[in-house]
Design an enzyme around this catalytic site. Structure first.
Site, mmCIF file in Angstrom:
data_model
loop_
_atom_site.group_PDB
_atom_site.id
_atom_site.type_symbol
_atom_site.label_atom_id
_atom_site.label_comp_id
_atom_site.label_asym_id
_atom_site.label_seq_id
_atom_site.Cartn_x
_atom_site.Cartn_y
_atom_site.Cartn_z
ATOM 1 N N ARG A 95 39.995 40.143 38.670
ATOM 2 C CA ARG A 95 41.264 39.555 39.116
ATOM 3 C C ARG A 95 41.225 39.242 40.611
ATOM 4 O O ARG A 95 41.674 38.201 41.037
ATOM 5 C CB ARG A 95 42.410 40.519 38.814
ATOM 6 C CG ARG A 95 43.181 40.130 37.571
ATOM 7 C CD ARG A 95 44.586 40.688 37.607
ATOM 8 N NE ARG A 95 44.572 42.134 37.738
ATOM 9 C CZ ARG A 95 44.633 42.980 36.721
ATOM 10 N NH1 ARG A 95 44.696 42.513 35.503
ATOM 11 N NH2 ARG A 95 44.618 44.276 36.911
ATOM 12 N N LYS A 152 42.258 53.086 18.883
ATOM 13 C CA LYS A 152 40.951 53.704 18.633
ATOM 14 C C LYS A 152 40.823 54.167 17.182
ATOM 15 O O LYS A 152 39.778 53.969 16.545
ATOM 16 C CB LYS A 152 40.734 54.858 19.606
ATOM 17 C CG LYS A 152 40.616 54.375 21.064
ATOM 18 C CD LYS A 152 40.744 55.526 22.050
ATOM 19 C CE LYS A 152 40.593 55.062 23.491
ATOM 20 N NZ LYS A 152 40.985 56.079 24.465
ATOM 21 N N ARG A 160 39.338 42.727 46.700
ATOM 22 C CA ARG A 160 39.758 44.121 46.587
ATOM 23 C C ARG A 160 38.622 45.064 47.020
ATOM 24 O O ARG A 160 37.460 44.836 46.635
ATOM 25 C CB ARG A 160 40.112 44.358 45.103
ATOM 26 C CG ARG A 160 40.629 45.716 44.804
ATOM 27 C CD ARG A 160 40.830 45.870 43.313
ATOM 28 N NE ARG A 160 40.291 47.163 42.912
ATOM 29 C CZ ARG A 160 40.263 47.606 41.678
ATOM 30 N NH1 ARG A 160 40.708 46.862 40.695
ATOM 31 N NH2 ARG A 160 39.770 48.784 41.409
ATOM 32 N N THR A 178 37.037 50.600 36.856
ATOM 33 C CA THR A 178 36.254 51.840 36.814
ATOM 34 C C THR A 178 34.964 51.669 36.015
ATOM 35 O O THR A 178 33.881 52.072 36.458
ATOM 36 C CB THR A 178 37.097 52.937 36.118
ATOM 37 O OG1 THR A 178 38.392 52.901 36.677
ATOM 38 C CG2 THR A 178 36.505 54.293 36.273
ATOM 39 N N GLY A 203 45.970 60.246 40.168
ATOM 40 C CA GLY A 203 45.203 59.113 39.659
ATOM 41 C C GLY A 203 44.602 59.354 38.275
ATOM 42 O O GLY A 203 43.781 58.565 37.798
ATOM 43 N N GLU A 235 47.793 56.382 34.423
ATOM 44 C CA GLU A 235 48.105 55.040 34.927
ATOM 45 C C GLU A 235 49.522 55.020 35.509
ATOM 46 O O GLU A 235 50.384 55.796 35.074
ATOM 47 C CB GLU A 235 48.077 54.038 33.765
ATOM 48 C CG GLU A 235 46.785 54.000 32.996
ATOM 49 C CD GLU A 235 45.744 53.110 33.634
ATOM 50 O OE1 GLU A 235 46.110 52.305 34.510
ATOM 51 O OE2 GLU A 235 44.570 53.245 33.280
ATOM 52 N N GLY A 288 35.013 56.627 24.919
ATOM 53 C CA GLY A 288 34.208 56.352 26.112
ATOM 54 C C GLY A 288 32.741 56.640 25.891
ATOM 55 O O GLY A 288 32.102 56.033 25.034
ATOM 56 N N VAL A 315 35.821 53.448 21.894
ATOM 57 C CA VAL A 315 36.365 54.676 21.301
ATOM 58 C C VAL A 315 35.641 55.882 21.898
ATOM 59 O O VAL A 315 34.414 55.973 21.828
ATOM 60 C CB VAL A 315 36.190 54.677 19.759
ATOM 61 C CG1 VAL A 315 36.825 55.922 19.154
ATOM 62 C CG2 VAL A 315 36.779 53.430 19.139
HETATM 63 N N1 HSE Z 1 43.320 55.813 29.017
HETATM 64 C C1 HSE Z 1 42.418 56.356 28.060
HETATM 65 C C2 HSE Z 1 42.562 57.864 28.007
HETATM 66 C C3 HSE Z 1 40.986 56.060 28.330
HETATM 67 O O1 HSE Z 1 43.377 58.442 28.715
HETATM 68 O O2 HSE Z 1 41.872 58.462 27.196
HETATM 69 C C4 HSE Z 1 40.630 54.662 28.003
HETATM 70 O O3 HSE Z 1 40.910 54.366 26.674
#
Ligand code: HSE
Length: 429
Positions: A45, A206, A49, A15, A188, A191, A135, A133
């Site tokens: 990877r 974080k 894809r 992403t 989605g 995960e 995003g 941290v």
């Molecule tokens: N998976 C994290 C979240 C984002 O749900 O905040 C990436 O660290």
């Protein structure tokens, strides 16, 4: 002579990688100092894809370490993830060559930040991780740079968007954890393996990084006390609401003369506190410092565009030539991380008991608490139809964790108590 053309190697095309490639193809000249940034090699990877962008014209590397070491790029961006394995090997390969590294990898920085900082500084190479941290929402540079003239006392935040989304949906829809998680996975948002998020580990990575930046110590993820949201019951969310609180996954770092306490817990936050008002998948951070006072920031903590914006800001720093220590101070002078024994930490608590509906039960519970030295602040009993027992809920005044645990163990042994009492902390913010 100032470098104008920056050739960038990007390892990891998920992403965030997609967001970065799109951004750099549209705005190669985005950096304030001028110059152009273009991607001159990629690794992931799988080459085949399906992706929302064309990589057929970009040099491909099966091995991210080879990409990191390639003379065809001057800056390496690591978006692979994971604390060890290829991500660490590739970052080390780039730093060993004195090549600047930008990463979004919180696990890598939280678990190996001190040694990587020492390597980066010894080689004179920047190692930047704004995207690790919150995003796209500024947090790393704010704590490390903008607050360096202050003295941060505590940092507390909602640092995992998946958990915040799940808790918000549980409250809004009156739905159980497993139900909301399954839906989030279908859509989605969560995960397929949600352990890192719902187990509290992502938030712990974080907050370990923020603790290091705020307090001038080395990051020490292993010292973090971690509890996720998988045991949060809808009943607790509803009872907390009746008491004037919301339940949030709070990641906090506090400094005291004894040392640093880093913890992640589902916690009660007063409904009128700004952190309680950050709903959905938002991230939020609340800082208390000696001179500036109270600071609050809120914004997206994940997502392609926002996280790529944070990566791009770090690329711009490299292009500008700005260089400072990786953490708050040079790696050789970082204070050792002195963890505070969590058993000694003081907090107010929320306790929920399921008890038989018979005379004397409340007296027995409150006597046991009083004998252990726990002082009750408020009390709530709510009859629940057709339930096996009656939930009683109370909040306590600030008490040491060890005292609370002793009291809970004793109460769990009372004949009228039907299950182990549920403990949630009331956030110290
Ligand atoms: N998976 C994290 C979240 C984002 O749900 O905040 C990436 O660290």
């Amino acid at each position: 002579m100032t470098k104008t053309d920056w050739r960038i190697g990007v390892a990891g095309l998920g992403t965030v990688g997609a967001g970065l490639l799109n951004f750099l193809s549209e705005r190669p000249d985005f950096a304030p100092a001028g110059g152009r940034a273009s991607v001159t090699g990629v690794s992931a990877r799988s080459r085949s894809r399906p992706r929302p962008f064309d990589i057929s014209n970009l040099p491909w590397f099966d091995d991210p370490v080879a990409l990191a070491a390639s003379p065809d790029n001057d800056l390496f961006v690591e978006l692979i993830g994971g604390s060890d394995g290829p991500a660490k090997a590739a970052v080390e390969a780039a730093l060993n060559l004195g090549k600047p590294v930008v990463t979004a990898n919180k696990a890598l920085i939280a678990e190996h930040g001190a040694e990587l900082a020492a390597l980066a500084e010894a080689k004179g190479a920047p190692l930047l991780f704004e995207a690790a941290v919150m995003g796209g929402t500024p947090a790393v540079k704010m704590v490390r740079e903008a607050l360096v003239g202050d003295e941060v006392k505590s940092v507390a935040g909602i640092l995992n968007g998946t958990c915040n989304y799940i808790l918000t949906e549980m409250e809004a829809g009156g739905r159980a954890f497993a139900d909301v998680l399954a839906e989030a996975q279908r859509l989605g948002y969560a995960e397929a393996d949600p352990t890192m998020d719902v187990g509290g580990f992502d938030a712990a990575h974080k907050i370990s990084i923020l603790a290091a930046l705020a307090f001038g110590c080395a990051p020490h993820y292993a010292a973090a006390e971690i509890e996720g949201i998988d045991q949060v019951a809808l009943l607790d969310i509803q009872l907390a609401k009746d008491l004037g609180y919301k339940i949030k996954l709070i990641a906090s770092a506090d400094r005291s003369p004894e040392g640093v306490l880093v913890r992640v817990h589902p916690s009660l936050v007063a409904q009128n506190h700004p952190l309680a008002q950050a709903g959905g998948a938002l991230n939020a951070l609340f800082i208390e410092s000696a001179r500036v006072g109270r600071i609050f920031v809120q914004g997206p903590g994940a997502g392609s565009g926002p996280t790529a914006a944070a990566v791009a800001a770090d690329i711009a720093d490299v292009m500008t030539g700005a260089q400072r220590p990786v953490f708050q101070k040079p790696a050789t002078t970082l204070s050792p991380f002195t963890p505070v024994d969590p058993a000694k930490s003081m907090s107010r608590a929320y306790l929920r008991f399921l008890v038989k509906d018979e005379p004397g039960v409340i007296a027995a519970v409150s006597e046991t608490l009083a004998e252990a030295g726990v002082s009750i602040e408020s009390f709530l009993q709510k009859p629940v139809e057709n339930a096996e027992g009656v939930p009683i809920v109370l909040t306590t005044h600030a008490v040491a964790e060890s005292v609370l645990t002793t009291a809970i163990d004793r109460i769990a042994g009372l004949p009228a108590v039907l299950e182990r009492p549920r403990l949630l902390r009331i956030a110290r913010i």
